[in-house]
Design a protein around this motif. Structure first.
Motif, mmCIF file in Angstrom:
data_model
loop_
_atom_site.group_PDB
_atom_site.id
_atom_site.type_symbol
_atom_site.label_atom_id
_atom_site.label_comp_id
_atom_site.label_asym_id
_atom_site.label_seq_id
_atom_site.Cartn_x
_atom_site.Cartn_y
_atom_site.Cartn_z
ATOM 1 N N THR A 26 -15.578 39.642 21.509
ATOM 2 C CA THR A 26 -17.070 40.807 22.344
ATOM 3 C C THR A 26 -18.021 39.703 22.627
ATOM 4 O OG1 THR A 26 -16.850 40.479 19.876
ATOM 5 C CG2 THR A 26 -16.611 43.059 20.515
ATOM 6 N N HIS A 27 -17.792 38.732 22.884
ATOM 7 C CA HIS A 27 -19.119 38.044 23.053
ATOM 8 C C HIS A 27 -18.387 36.729 24.386
ATOM 9 C CE1 HIS A 27 -20.254 38.380 19.036
ATOM 10 N NE2 HIS A 27 -20.783 37.939 18.939
ATOM 11 N N PRO A 28 -19.462 36.728 25.486
ATOM 12 C CA PRO A 28 -19.200 35.768 26.261
ATOM 13 C C PRO A 28 -19.075 34.420 26.205
ATOM 14 C CG PRO A 28 -21.244 37.311 26.365
ATOM 15 C CD PRO A 28 -20.645 37.950 25.628
ATOM 16 N N SER A 29 -19.778 33.541 25.010
ATOM 17 C CA SER A 29 -19.408 33.087 25.001
ATOM 18 C C SER A 29 -19.472 32.118 23.628
ATOM 19 C CB SER A 29 -20.417 31.894 25.927
ATOM 20 O OG SER A 29 -22.082 32.433 25.567
ATOM 21 N N VAL A 30 -19.321 31.171 22.603
ATOM 22 C CA VAL A 30 -19.467 30.760 21.235
ATOM 23 C C VAL A 30 -19.392 29.278 20.940
ATOM 24 C CG1 VAL A 30 -18.625 30.436 19.310
ATOM 25 C CG2 VAL A 30 -17.920 33.140 20.492
ATOM 26 N N THR A 31 -21.168 29.192 20.673
ATOM 27 C CA THR A 31 -20.741 27.706 19.756
ATOM 28 C C THR A 31 -19.735 27.436 18.820
ATOM 29 O OG1 THR A 31 -22.907 27.625 20.843
ATOM 30 C CG2 THR A 31 -22.562 26.400 18.984
ATOM 31 N N VAL A 32 -19.310 26.273 19.112
ATOM 32 C CA VAL A 32 -18.191 25.833 18.173
ATOM 33 C C VAL A 32 -18.814 25.053 17.284
ATOM 34 C CG1 VAL A 32 -15.850 24.583 17.558
ATOM 35 C CG2 VAL A 32 -15.957 27.184 18.982
ATOM 36 N N LEU A 33 -18.986 25.036 16.243
ATOM 37 C CA LEU A 33 -19.912 23.886 15.529
ATOM 38 C C LEU A 33 -18.691 23.515 14.117
ATOM 39 C CD1 LEU A 33 -22.682 25.534 13.579
ATOM 40 C CD2 LEU A 33 -22.815 24.451 15.615
ATOM 41 N N ALA A 34 -18.069 22.288 15.194
ATOM 42 C CA ALA A 34 -16.996 21.421 15.041
ATOM 43 C C ALA A 34 -17.110 20.106 14.392
ATOM 44 C CB ALA A 34 -16.456 20.901 16.150
ATOM 45 N N HIS A 35 -16.229 19.705 13.699
ATOM 46 C CA HIS A 35 -16.200 18.627 12.671
ATOM 47 C C HIS A 35 -16.154 17.764 13.175
ATOM 48 C CE1 HIS A 35 -13.881 17.225 8.616
ATOM 49 N NE2 HIS A 35 -15.372 16.443 8.736
ATOM 50 N N GLY A 70 -15.527 26.093 11.230
ATOM 51 C CA GLY A 70 -14.642 26.072 10.362
ATOM 52 C C GLY A 70 -13.409 26.472 11.858
ATOM 53 N N ALA A 71 -13.787 26.955 12.890
ATOM 54 C CA ALA A 71 -13.414 27.436 14.453
ATOM 55 C C ALA A 71 -12.498 26.367 14.358
ATOM 56 C CB ALA A 71 -14.127 26.824 15.719
ATOM 57 N N THR A 72 -11.916 25.806 14.029
ATOM 58 C CA THR A 72 -10.704 25.011 14.269
ATOM 59 C C THR A 72 -9.348 25.114 12.780
ATOM 60 O OG1 THR A 72 -10.742 22.688 13.408
ATOM 61 C CG2 THR A 72 -11.417 22.887 15.495
ATOM 62 N N GLY A 73 -9.628 26.100 12.063
ATOM 63 C CA GLY A 73 -9.023 26.027 10.948
ATOM 64 C C GLY A 73 -8.242 27.816 10.780
ATOM 65 N N PHE A 74 -7.806 27.619 9.614
ATOM 66 C CA PHE A 74 -6.476 28.504 9.806
ATOM 67 C C PHE A 74 -7.466 29.971 10.245
ATOM 68 C CE2 PHE A 74 -3.507 31.085 6.528
ATOM 69 C CZ PHE A 74 -2.273 31.745 7.841
ATOM 70 N N LEU A 75 -8.304 30.235 8.802
ATOM 71 C CA LEU A 75 -8.708 31.485 9.356
ATOM 72 C C LEU A 75 -9.546 31.303 10.251
ATOM 73 C CD1 LEU A 75 -9.592 34.867 7.980
ATOM 74 C CD2 LEU A 75 -11.002 33.415 6.896
ATOM 75 N N GLY A 76 -10.653 29.976 10.381
ATOM 76 C CA GLY A 76 -11.245 29.966 11.876
ATOM 77 C C GLY A 76 -11.050 30.484 13.317
ATOM 78 N N LEU A 77 -10.269 29.705 13.801
ATOM 79 C CA LEU A 77 -9.303 30.368 15.122
ATOM 80 C C LEU A 77 -9.000 31.955 15.289
ATOM 81 C CD1 LEU A 77 -6.707 27.416 15.101
ATOM 82 C CD2 LEU A 77 -8.175 27.577 16.559
ATOM 83 N N ARG A 78 -8.542 32.254 13.743
ATOM 84 C CA ARG A 78 -8.745 33.943 14.322
ATOM 85 C C ARG A 78 -9.960 34.743 14.647
ATOM 86 N NH1 ARG A 78 -4.180 31.007 12.366
ATOM 87 N NH2 ARG A 78 -2.130 32.322 12.720
ATOM 88 N N LEU A 79 -10.940 34.001 13.863
ATOM 89 C CA LEU A 79 -12.325 34.737 13.536
ATOM 90 C C LEU A 79 -12.896 34.414 15.099
ATOM 91 C CD1 LEU A 79 -13.328 33.627 10.398
ATOM 92 C CD2 LEU A 79 -13.374 35.796 11.359
ATOM 93 N N LEU A 80 -12.707 33.098 15.416
ATOM 94 C CA LEU A 80 -12.655 32.570 16.896
ATOM 95 C C LEU A 80 -11.904 34.176 18.017
ATOM 96 C CD1 LEU A 80 -14.758 30.703 18.903
ATOM 97 C CD2 LEU A 80 -12.365 29.252 19.236
ATOM 98 N N MET A 108 -26.162 38.920 21.571
ATOM 99 C CA MET A 108 -26.643 38.416 19.957
ATOM 100 C C MET A 108 -25.569 36.658 20.496
ATOM 101 S SD MET A 108 -25.581 38.631 16.777
ATOM 102 C CE MET A 108 -26.207 40.064 16.379
ATOM 103 N N HIS A 109 -26.095 35.817 20.481
ATOM 104 C CA HIS A 109 -25.331 34.562 21.002
ATOM 105 C C HIS A 109 -24.604 34.352 19.108
ATOM 106 C CE1 HIS A 109 -23.193 31.440 22.483
ATOM 107 N NE2 HIS A 109 -24.212 30.538 21.406
ATOM 108 N N VAL A 110 -23.585 33.625 19.148
ATOM 109 C CA VAL A 110 -23.120 33.338 17.824
ATOM 110 C C VAL A 110 -22.489 31.735 17.236
ATOM 111 C CG1 VAL A 110 -22.190 35.736 17.004
ATOM 112 C CG2 VAL A 110 -20.805 34.641 17.807
#
Ligand SMILES: NC(=O)c1ccc[n+]([C@@H]2O[C@H](COP(=O)([O-])OP(=O)(O)OC[C@H]3O[C@@H](n4cnc5c(N)ncnc54)[C@H](OP(=O)(O)O)[C@@H]3O)[C@@H](O)[C@H]2O)c1
Length: 378
Positions: A23-32, A7-17, A1-3
């Protein structure tokens, strides 16, 4: 499943990333869109937190960065790009937002409420019906300062301490309405105040305690030393708060781990809401001791605002959205998290040393910042 992750550059978002890349080979980052280079900032985070070189070298190939603006319809994308993005997704993590506790409601609504609406529209558009993981906050519980806040509760009966809390509450309402309307499941994750023991670094995002420390330091420097004396010649500041108050502070890395584990559970079909909180609260006096260690002040917790505030106290009055929390005593019930994840959901204690470590490279006590920081999180 592609995710995809906002907020991937944020304090929490970086840790989520970090977790999602586990667990995922790739992630789409919806950046600001228009903000500084997201891939570079993400790479620096992984470098500064000790990720192997081989891992960071692979990031450009594993991350697909799409520039978006939460506040714009279709996240600022063309109709075609929006649809193409939506169709490629199996899940959307929505962590972006404004966490400005002193922000005004229209601006916070634009980012947090309209932003959530636009993310939900992306989920609606996707032909694979992507799952929605919405990052909210335990503070949607609002101004209820005592008692217990439960995971199923979502109302505005007590009002809110600040516009941030209200905007997050309104965003959660949208998630519920969307889930009902489309018969789709949604995960709502409500973390408490997130903390780290990673020393501050100019290339890492700020976090709530760091902002509070900077505001106090700023006010102390602006007001000068002509203040009523506290112990050891320190300026005294009377702040409304409760000596028996307590705050819930949770390690940000642990929060990200719990959140991704919760996302792996079978959804109920409706909105599943979880309090991602620590099982032991931190006493308000511990937070006060920490702040006094960092900023040369003596903080006196008082029941009501002083009638004749000092210059320093008057300056701190500009931050009512932040200082209100010293008067909190409520507990967040996380029965649902503990039932689903068991004892492994519990985190190590958050004590004075841990918190100190996450703030320790702040300017030495007594030093005034070269550039006065704003209340907004960097
Ligand atoms: N930090 C906490 O203690 C805490 C506690 C409870 C809940 N939360 C929730 O957790 C989530 C993440 O918080 P955080 O601490 O990671 O916040 P943060 O460090 O301030 O990060 C915010 C993120 O949102 C992005 N963003 C802001 N405006 C945007 C826009 N108009 N369009 C697209 N992206 C935008 C930022 O991108 P740029 O950096 O490029 O601007 C950044 O990646 C938020 O929803 C917050 O309400 C946080």
């Amino acid at each position: 499943m592609h995710v995809a992750l906002t907020g991937a550059t944020g304090f929490l978002g970086l840790r989520l990333l970090r977790r999602l890349l586990g667990t995922h080979p790739s992630v789409t980052v919806l950046a600001h869109a228009g903000s500084a280079d997201a891939l570079h900032r993400i790479t620096r985070f992984f470098e500064l937190t000790g990720s192997p070189e081989a891992f960071t070298a692979e990031l450009p190939g594993r991350l697909r960065v799409v520039e978006t603006d939460l506040a714009q319809p279709r996240l600022g994308l063309s109709g075609r790009s929006f649809q193409k993005l939506a169709d490629g997704l199996g899940a959307i993590w929505h962590s972006a937002g404004s966490i400005n506790l002193e922000g005004d409601l229209p601006e916070l609504r634009r980012i947090n409420v309209e932003g959530t609406r636009h993310v939900l529209e992306l989920a609606t558009a996707g032909r694979r019906a992507p799952l929605v993981r919405h990052v909210s906050t335990a503070f949607v519980a609002g101004s209820r300062r005592d008692g217990v806040a439960y995971e199923d509760e979502l109302d505005d009966a007590c009002g809110f301490e600040n516009a941030y809390e209200r905007s997050k509450y309104e965003a959660e309402l949208l998630v519920h309405a969307w889930s009902r309307k489309h018969g789709r499941p949604a995960l709502v994750l409500r973390p408490s105040i997130l903390v780290t023991d990673l020393p501050p670094h100019p290339e890492l995002p700020s976090h709530p305690l760091l902002v509070i420390e900077r505001i106090l330091r700023d006010a102390r420097c602006t007001a000068g030393t002509e203040e009523p004396g506290g112990p050891a010649g320190r300026p005294l500041v009377r702040m409304v708060g409760r000596p028996r108050g307590r705050l819930n502070l949770l390690q940000v890395e642990h929060a990200a781990e719990v959140m991704t584990r919760l996302a792996g559970l079978t959804p109920s079909g409706g909105v599943d809401t979880y309090h991602v909180v620590h099982d032991r609260d931190v006493p308000v006096p511990t937070v006060v001791t920490l702040l006094e260690r960092l900023v040369p002040l003596s903080i006196d917790l008082v029941a009501a605002k002083p009638d004749t505030p000092s210059a320093l106290e008057a300056l701190l009055d500009f931050y009512p959205g932040m200082t209100a929390y010293l008067a909190h005593r409520r507990r967040f019930d996380d029965t649902r998290v503990r039932t689903r994840l068991g004892p492994s959901a519990a985190s190590a204690p958050v004590g004075l040393d841990y918190l100190w470590s996450g703030l320790a490279l702040a300017p030495a006590p007594g030093a005034c910042p070269a550039v006065l920081p704003s209340a907004r999180y960097a």
